[in-house]
Every structure is written in C-alpha cells, then in structure tokens.
Design a protein around this motif. Structure first.
Motif, PDB file in Angstrom:
ATOM      1  N   LEU A  17      54.401  96.159  36.183  1.00 36.09           N
ATOM      2  CA  LEU A  17      53.784  95.804  35.013  1.00 36.09           C
ATOM      3  C   LEU A  17      52.489  96.263  33.986  1.00 36.09           C
ATOM      4  O   LEU A  17      51.611  96.112  34.922  1.00 36.09           O
ATOM      5  N   ARG A  18      52.877  97.173  33.360  1.00 36.06           N
ATOM      6  CA  ARG A  18      51.369  97.760  32.557  1.00 36.06           C
ATOM      7  C   ARG A  18      51.617  96.507  30.901  1.00 36.06           C
ATOM      8  O   ARG A  18      52.887  96.750  30.736  1.00 36.06           O
ATOM      9  N   LEU A  19      50.657  95.895  31.282  1.00 40.13           N
ATOM     10  CA  LEU A  19      50.434  95.208  29.488  1.00 40.13           C
ATOM     11  C   LEU A  19      50.045  96.415  28.342  1.00 40.13           C
ATOM     12  O   LEU A  19      48.430  96.881  29.138  1.00 40.13           O
ATOM     13  N   SER A  20      49.829  96.020  27.143  1.00 41.39           N
ATOM     14  CA  SER A  20      48.892  96.485  25.990  1.00 41.39           C
ATOM     15  C   SER A  20      48.513  96.370  24.897  1.00 41.39           C
ATOM     16  O   SER A  20      50.005  95.458  25.084  1.00 41.39           O
ATOM     17  N   CYS A  21      47.305  96.329  24.838  1.00 36.61           N
ATOM     18  CA  CYS A  21      47.249  95.737  23.268  1.00 36.61           C
ATOM     19  C   CYS A  21      46.951  96.320  22.056  1.00 36.61           C
ATOM     20  O   CYS A  21      44.816  96.553  23.109  1.00 36.61           O
ATOM     21  N   ALA A  22      47.018  96.852  21.675  1.00 34.90           N
ATOM     22  CA  ALA A  22      46.737  97.548  20.718  1.00 34.90           C
ATOM     23  C   ALA A  22      45.767  96.435  19.006  1.00 34.90           C
ATOM     24  O   ALA A  22      45.796  95.619  18.815  1.00 34.90           O
ATOM     25  N   ALA A  23      44.937  97.926  18.870  1.00 31.62           N
ATOM     26  CA  ALA A  23      43.620  96.356  18.075  1.00 31.62           C
ATOM     27  C   ALA A  23      43.478  97.063  16.648  1.00 31.62           C
ATOM     28  O   ALA A  23      43.056  98.781  16.919  1.00 31.62           O
ATOM     29  N   SER A  24      43.214  96.809  15.788  1.00 26.56           N
ATOM     30  CA  SER A  24      43.199  97.790  14.474  1.00 26.56           C
ATOM     31  C   SER A  24      41.330  97.227  14.100  1.00 26.56           C
ATOM     32  O   SER A  24      41.379  96.500  15.135  1.00 26.56           O
ATOM     33  N   GLY A  25      41.246  98.445  13.297  1.00 24.78           N
ATOM     34  CA  GLY A  25      39.349  98.232  13.287  1.00 24.78           C
ATOM     35  C   GLY A  25      38.765  99.306  14.138  1.00 24.78           C
ATOM     36  O   GLY A  25      38.873  99.977  15.048  1.00 24.78           O
ATOM     37  N   ARG A  26      37.332  99.101  13.222  1.00 19.03           N
ATOM     38  CA  ARG A  26      36.986 100.722  13.512  1.00 19.03           C
ATOM     39  C   ARG A  26      35.346 100.203  14.727  1.00 19.03           C
ATOM     40  O   ARG A  26      35.239 101.224  15.193  1.00 19.03           O
ATOM     41  N   THR A  27      35.981  99.258  14.679  1.00 18.81           N
ATOM     42  CA  THR A  27      34.041  98.533  15.740  1.00 18.81           C
ATOM     43  C   THR A  27      35.054  97.950  16.970  1.00 18.81           C
ATOM     44  O   THR A  27      34.213  97.222  17.465  1.00 18.81           O
ATOM     45  N   PHE A  28      36.015  97.940  17.167  1.00 13.94           N
ATOM     46  CA  PHE A  28      37.035  98.032  18.356  1.00 13.94           C
ATOM     47  C   PHE A  28      36.026  98.218  18.948  1.00 13.94           C
ATOM     48  O   PHE A  28      35.985  97.215  21.307  1.00 13.94           O
ATOM     49  N   SER A  29      35.265  98.943  19.783  1.00 11.00           N
ATOM     50  CA  SER A  29      34.428  99.499  21.464  1.00 11.00           C
ATOM     51  C   SER A  29      33.669  98.682  21.537  1.00 11.00           C
ATOM     52  O   SER A  29      32.480  98.184  22.626  1.00 11.00           O
ATOM     53  N   SER A  30      32.660  97.919  20.055  1.00 16.76           N
ATOM     54  CA  SER A  30      31.766  96.763  20.039  1.00 16.76           C
ATOM     55  C   SER A  30      32.480  95.580  21.111  1.00 16.76           C
ATOM     56  O   SER A  30      31.187  94.559  20.830  1.00 16.76           O
ATOM     57  N   TYR A  31      33.350  94.958  21.044  1.00 16.44           N
ATOM     58  CA  TYR A  31      34.066  94.208  21.370  1.00 16.44           C
ATOM     59  C   TYR A  31      34.546  93.779  22.719  1.00 16.44           C
ATOM     60  O   TYR A  31      34.910  94.670  23.601  1.00 16.44           O
ATOM     61  N   THR A  32      34.328  92.474  23.066  1.00 16.41           N
ATOM     62  CA  THR A  32      34.677  92.309  24.600  1.00 16.41           C
ATOM     63  C   THR A  32      36.099  91.773  24.448  1.00 16.41           C
ATOM     64  O   THR A  32      36.538  91.336  23.416  1.00 16.41           O
ATOM     65  N   MET A  33      36.976  92.330  25.311  1.00 14.06           N
ATOM     66  CA  MET A  33      37.884  92.023  24.918  1.00 14.06           C
ATOM     67  C   MET A  33      39.111  91.470  26.185  1.00 14.06           C
ATOM     68  O   MET A  33      38.190  91.624  27.300  1.00 14.06           O
ATOM     69  N   GLY A  34      40.351  90.472  26.473  1.00 14.78           N
ATOM     70  CA  GLY A  34      40.029  89.844  27.240  1.00 14.78           C
ATOM     71  C   GLY A  34      42.215  89.185  27.762  1.00 14.78           C
ATOM     72  O   GLY A  34      42.237  89.633  26.542  1.00 14.78           O
ATOM     73  N   TRP A  35      42.695  88.615  28.438  1.00 16.62           N
ATOM     74  CA  TRP A  35      43.687  88.507  28.672  1.00 16.62           C
ATOM     75  C   TRP A  35      43.681  87.126  29.288  1.00 16.62           C
ATOM     76  O   TRP A  35      42.852  86.531  30.011  1.00 16.62           O
ATOM     77  N   PHE A  36      44.666  86.566  28.237  1.00 17.37           N
ATOM     78  CA  PHE A  36      45.222  85.085  28.579  1.00 17.37           C
ATOM     79  C   PHE A  36      46.405  85.255  29.517  1.00 17.37           C
ATOM     80  O   PHE A  36      46.960  86.496  28.772  1.00 17.37           O
ATOM     81  N   ARG A  37      46.760  83.569  30.036  1.00 15.48           N
ATOM     82  CA  ARG A  37      48.048  83.781  29.866  1.00 15.48           C
ATOM     83  C   ARG A  37      47.931  82.256  29.871  1.00 15.48           C
ATOM     84  O   ARG A  37      47.374  81.520  30.073  1.00 15.48           O
ATOM     85  N   ARG A  38      49.198  81.801  29.787  1.00 16.06           N
ATOM     86  CA  ARG A  38      50.179  80.436  29.529  1.00 16.06           C
ATOM     87  C   ARG A  38      51.602  80.633  30.139  1.00 16.06           C
ATOM     88  O   ARG A  38      52.275  80.965  29.369  1.00 16.06           O
ATOM     89  N   ALA A  39      51.492  79.739  31.112  1.00 19.31           N
ATOM     90  CA  ALA A  39      53.118  79.445  31.923  1.00 19.31           C
ATOM     91  C   ALA A  39      53.783  77.884  31.528  1.00 19.31           C
ATOM     92  O   ALA A  39      52.928  77.317  30.411  1.00 19.31           O
ATOM     93  N   PRO A  40      55.026  77.947  31.571  1.00 17.61           N
ATOM     94  CA  PRO A  40      55.559  76.849  30.663  1.00 17.61           C
ATOM     95  C   PRO A  40      54.767  75.509  31.357  1.00 17.61           C
ATOM     96  O   PRO A  40      55.195  74.964  32.943  1.00 17.61           O
ATOM     97  N   GLY A  41      54.801  75.248  30.444  1.00 19.61           N
ATOM     98  CA  GLY A  41      54.533  73.502  31.058  1.00 19.61           C
ATOM     99  C   GLY A  41      52.818  73.165  31.617  1.00 19.61           C
ATOM    100  O   GLY A  41      51.742  72.413  32.122  1.00 19.61           O
ATOM    101  N   LYS A  42      52.255  73.947  31.085  1.00 25.44           N
ATOM    102  CA  LYS A  42      50.670  74.642  31.937  1.00 25.44           C
ATOM    103  C   LYS A  42      49.580  74.828  30.210  1.00 25.44           C
ATOM    104  O   LYS A  42      50.538  75.736  29.154  1.00 25.44           O
ATOM    105  N   GLU A  43      47.954  74.708  30.518  1.00 25.41           N
ATOM    106  CA  GLU A  43      47.373  74.817  29.550  1.00 25.41           C
ATOM    107  C   GLU A  43      46.758  76.712  29.722  1.00 25.41           C
ATOM    108  O   GLU A  43      47.343  77.208  31.156  1.00 25.41           O
ATOM    109  N   ARG A  44      46.161  77.145  29.196  1.00 24.69           N
ATOM    110  CA  ARG A  44      46.431  78.677  28.773  1.00 24.69           C
ATOM    111  C   ARG A  44      44.880  78.656  29.803  1.00 24.69           C
ATOM    112  O   ARG A  44      43.994  78.263  30.230  1.00 24.69           O
TER     113      ARG A  44
END
Length: 122
Positions: A17-44
């Motif tokens: 699968l490929r996930l996408s994340c669209a961001a608003s704002g003109r300073t997107f390139s200056s941000y560090t981006m990350g992916w997290f996940r939370r499974a049922p019954g578990k912490e992020r």
C-alpha cells in the motif's frame, strides 16, 4: 500546518500500500515529516521520519527494509510506501510534522492529521 492522510485500506499479507499525506501551507519544505501508527490496544509507535530533503530518512526497526518514506515538496505531500505487509502492521497510520530538523528522533512532532486505517489480513 494542516495534514490529511489517505491511501489506507485492506490488503493481504505480503501485499503493498502507499499512504499519502497532503499538507497545507507554503513552508512545507522546511518541516520534518513523520509517520506514526497505533495498533488496537497499543500505544502510538513511530514508523518513519524524513527531513527537508529526501536523503534524510529514519525508520523504526520493525519496518526497515519494507517501508519507504518520501516527499514531494512541490506537491506538499509526504508518502509512505509499504511493501511486504504483515498482519502486525495493522493499525491506524498518522502523518505528523515538526519544525525541528531532527528527523532521526520521534520526539517533537506538533502537527497531526487524522489517521487512515491499514488492515493486513493473514
């Protein structure tokens, strides 16, 4: 920064699968981006992070070699390509952003989008 993830779904073990994340704002390139996940019954859990340039990436050991994070600053979008999926990858996946340049740590993320569900069947 406002974030919106998409691309989740149901897939069989071994699939992709490929996930996408669209961001608003003109300073997107200056941000560090990350992916997290939370499974049922578990912490992020941190999954992957990417700095302002595509060469700066960091992965959790559980996904290293199977997942690839990338970004397209012209499209204000970050991606998570997930291959060789396993049932234990089942979770709600969230994208996040931070102004810090420390892409190799899961700490400091201040902007979060709503998650997208990924379900991997065995």
């Amino acid at each position: 920064v406002q974030l919106q993830a998409s691309g989740g779904g149901l897939v069989q073990a071994g699939g992709s699968l490929r996930l996408s994340c669209a961001a608003s704002g003109r300073t997107f390139s200056s941000y560090t981006m990350g992916w997290f996940r939370r499974a049922p019954g578990k912490e992020r859990e941190f999954v992957a992070g990417i700095g302002w340039t595509a060469g700066l990436t960091y992965y959790a050991d559980s996904v290293k070699g199977r997942f690839t994070i990338s970004r397209d600053n012209a499209k204000n979008t970050v991606y998570l390509q997930m291959n060789s999926l396993k049932p234990e990858d089942t979770a709600v996946y969230y994208c996040a952003a931070k102004s810090s340049t420390y892409y190799y740590t899961p700490a400091g993320y201040t902007y979060w989008g709503p998650g997208t569900q990924v379900t991997v069947s065995s």
